[in-house]
Design a protein around this motif. Sequence first.
Motif, PDB file in Angstrom:
ATOM      1  N   TYR A  85      -1.321  -9.306   6.806  1.00  0.00           N
ATOM      2  CA  TYR A  85      -2.196  -9.922   5.808  1.00  0.00           C
ATOM      3  C   TYR A  85      -1.658 -11.305   5.429  1.00  0.00           C
ATOM      4  O   TYR A  85      -2.382 -12.299   5.428  1.00  0.00           O
ATOM      5  CB  TYR A  85      -2.249  -9.001   4.588  1.00  0.00           C
ATOM      6  CG  TYR A  85      -3.313  -9.300   3.572  1.00  0.00           C
ATOM      7  CD1 TYR A  85      -4.442  -8.504   3.460  1.00  0.00           C
ATOM      8  CD2 TYR A  85      -3.177 -10.356   2.674  1.00  0.00           C
ATOM      9  CE1 TYR A  85      -5.405  -8.752   2.500  1.00  0.00           C
ATOM     10  CE2 TYR A  85      -4.136 -10.621   1.718  1.00  0.00           C
ATOM     11  CZ  TYR A  85      -5.245  -9.808   1.636  1.00  0.00           C
ATOM     12  OH  TYR A  85      -6.185 -10.075   0.692  1.00  0.00           O
ATOM     13  N   ARG A 103       0.516  -7.774  -2.675  1.00  0.00           N
ATOM     14  CA  ARG A 103      -0.341  -7.348  -3.793  1.00  0.00           C
ATOM     15  C   ARG A 103      -1.436  -6.399  -3.300  1.00  0.00           C
ATOM     16  O   ARG A 103      -1.733  -5.383  -3.933  1.00  0.00           O
ATOM     17  CB  ARG A 103      -0.949  -8.574  -4.455  1.00  0.00           C
ATOM     18  CG  ARG A 103      -1.812  -8.218  -5.618  1.00  0.00           C
ATOM     19  CD  ARG A 103      -2.329  -9.452  -6.311  1.00  0.00           C
ATOM     20  NE  ARG A 103      -2.292  -9.152  -7.707  1.00  0.00           N
ATOM     21  CZ  ARG A 103      -2.047 -10.002  -8.660  1.00  0.00           C
ATOM     22  NH1 ARG A 103      -1.808 -11.244  -8.377  1.00  0.00           N
ATOM     23  NH2 ARG A 103      -2.058  -9.632  -9.907  1.00  0.00           N
ATOM     24  N   ALA A 104      -2.036  -6.740  -2.158  1.00  0.00           N
ATOM     25  CA  ALA A 104      -3.098  -5.898  -1.593  1.00  0.00           C
ATOM     26  C   ALA A 104      -2.575  -4.508  -1.228  1.00  0.00           C
ATOM     27  O   ALA A 104      -3.296  -3.517  -1.358  1.00  0.00           O
ATOM     28  CB  ALA A 104      -3.702  -6.573  -0.370  1.00  0.00           C
ATOM     29  N   TRP A 105      -1.325  -4.436  -0.784  1.00  0.00           N
ATOM     30  CA  TRP A 105      -0.743  -3.162  -0.361  1.00  0.00           C
ATOM     31  C   TRP A 105       0.155  -2.547  -1.435  1.00  0.00           C
ATOM     32  O   TRP A 105       0.897  -1.610  -1.172  1.00  0.00           O
ATOM     33  CB  TRP A 105       0.009  -3.347   0.949  1.00  0.00           C
ATOM     34  CG  TRP A 105      -0.967  -3.480   2.074  1.00  0.00           C
ATOM     35  CD1 TRP A 105      -1.476  -4.632   2.587  1.00  0.00           C
ATOM     36  CD2 TRP A 105      -1.608  -2.418   2.760  1.00  0.00           C
ATOM     37  NE1 TRP A 105      -2.388  -4.348   3.572  1.00  0.00           N
ATOM     38  CE2 TRP A 105      -2.491  -2.996   3.706  1.00  0.00           C
ATOM     39  CE3 TRP A 105      -1.529  -1.027   2.684  1.00  0.00           C
ATOM     40  CZ2 TRP A 105      -3.281  -2.230   4.553  1.00  0.00           C
ATOM     41  CZ3 TRP A 105      -2.313  -0.271   3.538  1.00  0.00           C
ATOM     42  CH2 TRP A 105      -3.166  -0.865   4.445  1.00  0.00           C
ATOM     43  N   LYS A 106       0.061  -3.077  -2.661  1.00  0.00           N
ATOM     44  CA  LYS A 106       0.795  -2.556  -3.824  1.00  0.00           C
ATOM     45  C   LYS A 106       2.308  -2.505  -3.594  1.00  0.00           C
ATOM     46  O   LYS A 106       2.968  -1.515  -3.896  1.00  0.00           O
ATOM     47  CB  LYS A 106       0.261  -1.176  -4.218  1.00  0.00           C
ATOM     48  CG  LYS A 106      -1.184  -1.206  -4.672  1.00  0.00           C
ATOM     49  CD  LYS A 106      -1.616   0.135  -5.176  1.00  0.00           C
ATOM     50  CE  LYS A 106      -3.032   0.221  -5.659  1.00  0.00           C
ATOM     51  NZ  LYS A 106      -3.923  -0.869  -5.582  1.00  0.00           N
TER      52      LYS A 106
END
Length: 157
Positions: free
Chosen positions: A21, A97-100
């Motif tokens: 990403y 952030r997208a994958w925490k």
Amino acid sequence: MNSTNLIKPAGLFRRFAAIIYDALIIIAVEMIAVGIVVATMEALLSQGAINYGSYVDASDLLNHHPLWSIIFHAYVVFVWVGFLSYFWMKGQTLGMRAWKLRVQNEDGRNISFVQSLIRMVMSLFGLGNLTVLFDPKKRALQDMCAKCEVVHLPHVQ
């Protein structure tokens, strides 16, 4: 129950997903950074402020001139390092952030600029994450060397 008890080390799949990403974002950022340089050079060329001499175009000059190629490539690396360092020092890149995921010191504080540089060098272009498979604490090589950790944040309801 304390939310820190819910935080666990990040696994290999999530790490690589965040890397992919972030790689797409960094490619876009680098394209913009290079585009600005080339557009500026073309504008200066059209105004007669510079000329490319024996070089075919801006790309040829930036990649083959003895001095300008060093400056240009240092600029490209600076953008890449700056992007990652800035977001790591804030705790998360956009992919993280997208994958925490979050990179942090063991006490939960943000990492320093020096730690971000250590992480970059020791990540071996992402291969340092393979140690997650063997380390009991699921640490990557770059995290061990930088004395930090990447954690998987709990789902917030």
